[in-house]
Scaffold this active site. Structure first.
Site, PDB file in Angstrom:
ATOM      1  N   LYS A 121      48.118 -16.444  -5.098  1.00 60.05           N
ATOM      2  CA  LYS A 121      47.863 -15.062  -5.507  1.00 60.05           C
ATOM      3  C   LYS A 121      48.885 -14.594  -6.545  1.00 60.05           C
ATOM      4  O   LYS A 121      48.534 -13.972  -7.544  1.00 60.05           O
ATOM      5  CB  LYS A 121      47.918 -14.156  -4.265  1.00 60.05           C
ATOM      6  CG  LYS A 121      47.785 -12.717  -4.632  1.00 60.05           C
ATOM      7  CD  LYS A 121      48.427 -11.804  -3.626  1.00 60.05           C
ATOM      8  CE  LYS A 121      48.787 -10.527  -4.334  1.00 60.05           C
ATOM      9  NZ  LYS A 121      48.541  -9.338  -3.535  1.00 60.05           N
ATOM     10  N   LEU A 164      52.746  -8.568   3.931  1.00 58.74           N
ATOM     11  CA  LEU A 164      53.439  -7.531   4.704  1.00 58.74           C
ATOM     12  C   LEU A 164      52.436  -6.663   5.466  1.00 58.74           C
ATOM     13  O   LEU A 164      52.721  -6.198   6.574  1.00 58.74           O
ATOM     14  CB  LEU A 164      54.267  -6.676   3.740  1.00 58.74           C
ATOM     15  CG  LEU A 164      55.267  -5.751   4.387  1.00 58.74           C
ATOM     16  CD1 LEU A 164      56.356  -6.535   5.096  1.00 58.74           C
ATOM     17  CD2 LEU A 164      55.890  -4.824   3.355  1.00 58.74           C
ATOM     18  N   ASP A 165      51.265  -6.456   4.868  1.00 56.81           N
ATOM     19  CA  ASP A 165      50.244  -5.594   5.484  1.00 56.81           C
ATOM     20  C   ASP A 165      49.843  -6.071   6.876  1.00 56.81           C
ATOM     21  O   ASP A 165      49.495  -5.268   7.740  1.00 56.81           O
ATOM     22  CB  ASP A 165      48.997  -5.534   4.586  1.00 56.81           C
ATOM     23  CG  ASP A 165      48.518  -6.923   4.179  1.00 56.81           C
ATOM     24  OD1 ASP A 165      49.312  -7.647   3.578  1.00 56.81           O
ATOM     25  OD2 ASP A 165      47.363  -7.280   4.499  1.00 56.81           O
ATOM     26  N   GLY A 200      54.999 -23.431   3.178  1.00 57.08           N
ATOM     27  CA  GLY A 200      53.741 -23.375   2.424  1.00 57.08           C
ATOM     28  C   GLY A 200      52.911 -22.200   2.887  1.00 57.08           C
ATOM     29  O   GLY A 200      53.308 -21.475   3.827  1.00 57.08           O
ATOM     30  N   ASP A 201      51.780 -21.977   2.204  1.00 53.77           N
ATOM     31  CA  ASP A 201      50.868 -20.873   2.537  1.00 53.77           C
ATOM     32  C   ASP A 201      51.545 -19.510   2.440  1.00 53.77           C
ATOM     33  O   ASP A 201      51.200 -18.578   3.161  1.00 53.77           O
ATOM     34  CB  ASP A 201      50.262 -21.033   3.949  1.00 53.77           C
ATOM     35  CG  ASP A 201      49.620 -22.391   4.114  1.00 53.77           C
ATOM     36  OD1 ASP A 201      48.898 -22.796   3.208  1.00 53.77           O
ATOM     37  OD2 ASP A 201      49.873 -23.035   5.156  1.00 53.77           O
ATOM     38  N   GLU A 202      52.522 -19.389   1.567  1.00 52.57           N
ATOM     39  CA  GLU A 202      53.225 -18.112   1.416  1.00 52.57           C
ATOM     40  C   GLU A 202      52.412 -17.125   0.585  1.00 52.57           C
ATOM     41  O   GLU A 202      52.717 -15.935   0.550  1.00 52.57           O
ATOM     42  CB  GLU A 202      54.588 -18.314   0.735  1.00 52.57           C
ATOM     43  CG  GLU A 202      55.591 -19.163   1.512  1.00 52.57           C
ATOM     44  CD  GLU A 202      55.523 -20.626   1.094  1.00 52.57           C
ATOM     45  OE1 GLU A 202      54.568 -21.005   0.373  1.00 52.57           O
ATOM     46  OE2 GLU A 202      56.427 -21.391   1.499  1.00 52.57           O
ATOM     47  N   PRO A 236      44.018 -24.387  12.718  1.00 60.09           N
ATOM     48  CA  PRO A 236      44.814 -23.187  12.998  1.00 60.09           C
ATOM     49  C   PRO A 236      46.267 -23.439  12.608  1.00 60.09           C
ATOM     50  O   PRO A 236      46.812 -24.514  12.904  1.00 60.09           O
ATOM     51  CB  PRO A 236      44.696 -22.997  14.513  1.00 60.09           C
ATOM     52  CG  PRO A 236      43.815 -24.087  15.017  1.00 60.09           C
ATOM     53  CD  PRO A 236      43.479 -25.025  13.912  1.00 60.09           C
ATOM     54  N   HIS A 260      45.272 -23.248  -2.466  1.00 57.11           N
ATOM     55  CA  HIS A 260      45.676 -21.894  -2.832  1.00 57.11           C
ATOM     56  C   HIS A 260      44.430 -21.044  -2.749  1.00 57.11           C
ATOM     57  O   HIS A 260      43.416 -21.388  -3.343  1.00 57.11           O
ATOM     58  CB  HIS A 260      46.173 -21.824  -4.268  1.00 57.11           C
ATOM     59  CG  HIS A 260      47.354 -22.691  -4.519  1.00 57.11           C
ATOM     60  ND1 HIS A 260      48.612 -22.362  -4.083  1.00 57.11           N
ATOM     61  CD2 HIS A 260      47.462 -23.859  -5.152  1.00 57.11           C
ATOM     62  CE1 HIS A 260      49.437 -23.315  -4.450  1.00 57.11           C
ATOM     63  NE2 HIS A 260      48.769 -24.230  -5.092  1.00 57.11           N
TER      64      HIS A 260
END
Ligand code: GDP
Length: 429
Positions: free
Chosen positions: A17, A334-335, A11-13, A306, A40
């Site tokens: 967005k 990626l950034d 999750g949280d991929e 966290p 999301h």
């Protein structure tokens, strides 16, 4: 055409967005599983939003947003989210809710919280949103479907009485809570009826017509492959299927209509809740990645907890793509990795003296040790880059390596949280 956007990891991929971005070219966006337990995060012209129940397409005036029958429907929460959008200047979205969706009841959340407290240190790390008790009741056939609110009142009252009898045994005797009063539960359901009436409809019939008209439909998944109750790290999973295949059931469409399964893969790992996490990192190294991660750090959108973090796990991500049936992959965040001199990738699990490339069952996972390959970092900020060729060579090498490991074409690379921070990529495989 139906396209699913689902997660390959825990999750949280960054599915929100990608959905928000693809929604621009879509007509209908559907949530098909889960509830308000995961969020999301979407950043667009209206501001920053953490949506929990509404699909990520609600920001466009041309789209219809649907809560499918597979969702755990928290009615007051849904109305709260709709109100928040309106308060922030988002045009009132068109929202439909399946009359076959089941209702999250206040006692589901209470039972969830009580059970977490009872388990104490051995808890699953539930968000206490009532998800496990909700789906247990659905499959025990003691849940309430939206349609029942509009059916025979005496049958509903009788069912409420029966449910209260069952729930009170647990609530009173195990958790030492006050007993549910059937009249109050019925009253709550009648309040929910008023609230949901403007949205409830036969979603499956609506989608049947929409498909005949050639409408572009998006299925938005919540959480990721490894949280799937069958194919994930059971029992540290969620209680509804997180896989694209379930989109057919949780929305009410034929499985063969899902032509594209865009699987979102995170460029490093993060997870919430308990459970084995082979490439997890700890200490200062982890804190730095956590603070730099996502948008403003790796902290839960719903709970603020966290998140646990680690290096990219090729074993888990390849498996995650496989069980989704990924037709393409979107590589996100990626950034965040631009600060590292070297970037480890977990390319195997060592178990019993052997190195495995296939993701094992939970009982083995706990004993697996990561086998790393290290790639050189690119040591610069890649945000703002729009053309793939302009990415630093080491960054492109990192993406190529991930694509080889995933065995799925990487067609998109996300280099920032914003809607437009996306780079199209021509896959090498
Ligand atoms: P979801 O549950 O898969 O939709 O993921 P979330 O929205 O909970 O988590 C992703 C987080 O990463 C959010 O805070 C996003 O704004 C952020 N995010 C998404 N894509 C990118 C990206 O490419 N770079 C950065 N820095 N953050 C991203």
């Amino acid at each position: 055409m139906v396209r699913a956007i689902v997660g390959a990891n825990w999750g949280d991929e960054g599915k929100g967005k990608i959905t928000d971005m693809l929604a621009e070219e879509s007509d209908i966006i559907i949530r098909f599983q889960g509830g308000s337990n995961a969020g999301h995060t979407i950043i667009n012209n209206y501001g920053k939003f953490a949506l929990h129940l509404l699909p990520s397409g609600v920001f466009y005036s041309h789209t219809t947003s649907i809560i499918g029958n597979g969702v755990a429907l928290n009615i007051p929460y849904l109305l709260k989210e709709i109100r928040e959008l309106e308060e922030n200047g988002v045009p009132t979205p068109k929202i439909l809710v399946s009359d076959r969706a089941q209702i999250m009841m206040p006692y589901h959340m209470l039972l969830d919280a009580c059970e977490e407290a009872r388990l104490a240190g051995k808890s699953f790390g539930s968000t206490k949103s009532g998800i496990a008790p909700f789906y247990s009741d659905k499959y025990a056939k003691i849940g309430f479907q939206v349609s029942e609110l509009f059916g025979c009142p005496s049958a509903l009252k009788e069912k409420v009485n029966n449910v209260c009898t069952l729930k009170n045994i647990m609530l009173v005797n195990l958790y030492h809570q006050p007993a549910l009063v059937p009249e109050e539960v019925y009253e709550t359901l009648m309040e929910y009826k008023e609230m949901i009436a403007p949205y409830a409809c036969d979603v499956s019939a609506y989608l049947y017509q929409a498909r005949k008209e050639g409408k572009r439909i998006l299925l938005e998944g919540q959480l990721g492959s490894l949280k799937d109750p069958d194919h994930g790290i059971y029992p540290m999973v969620t209680s509804s299927s997180t896989l694209a295949a379930y989109g057919a059931i949780g929305a009410g469409i034929p499985p063969y209509e899902i032509k594209n399964i865009t699987t979102v893969v995170k460029a490093y790992s993060s997870a919430v809740g308990a459970g084995a996490f082979v490439s997890e990192i700890f200490g200062e190294e982890a804190q730095e990645l956590r603070d730099r991660g996502g948008d403003g750090g790796e902290y839960g959108a719903t709970t603020g907890r966290p998140r646990r973090v680690g290096w990219f796990d090729a074993v888990a991500s390849r498996y995650g793509c496989r069980v989704q049936g990924a037709t393409e992959a979107a590589l996100t965040v990626l950034d965040v990795l631009g600060y590292l001199d070297e970037i480890p990738i977990c390319v195997g699990y060592e178990f019993d003296g052997k190195v495995m490339r296939d993701f094992p069952v939970t009982s083995m996972l706990e004993y697996c040790k990561p086998v790393y390959k290290t790639l050189p970092g690119w040591k610069c900020d890649i945000r703002g880059i729009r053309n793939y060729e302009e990415l630093p060579e080491n960054c492109r090498n990192y993406i190529d390596e991930i694509e080889r490991e995933l065995e799925v074409p990487v067609t998109m690379v996300s280099n920032g949280p914003g809607r437009n921070e996306i780079i199209k990529r021509t896959p090498l495989i």
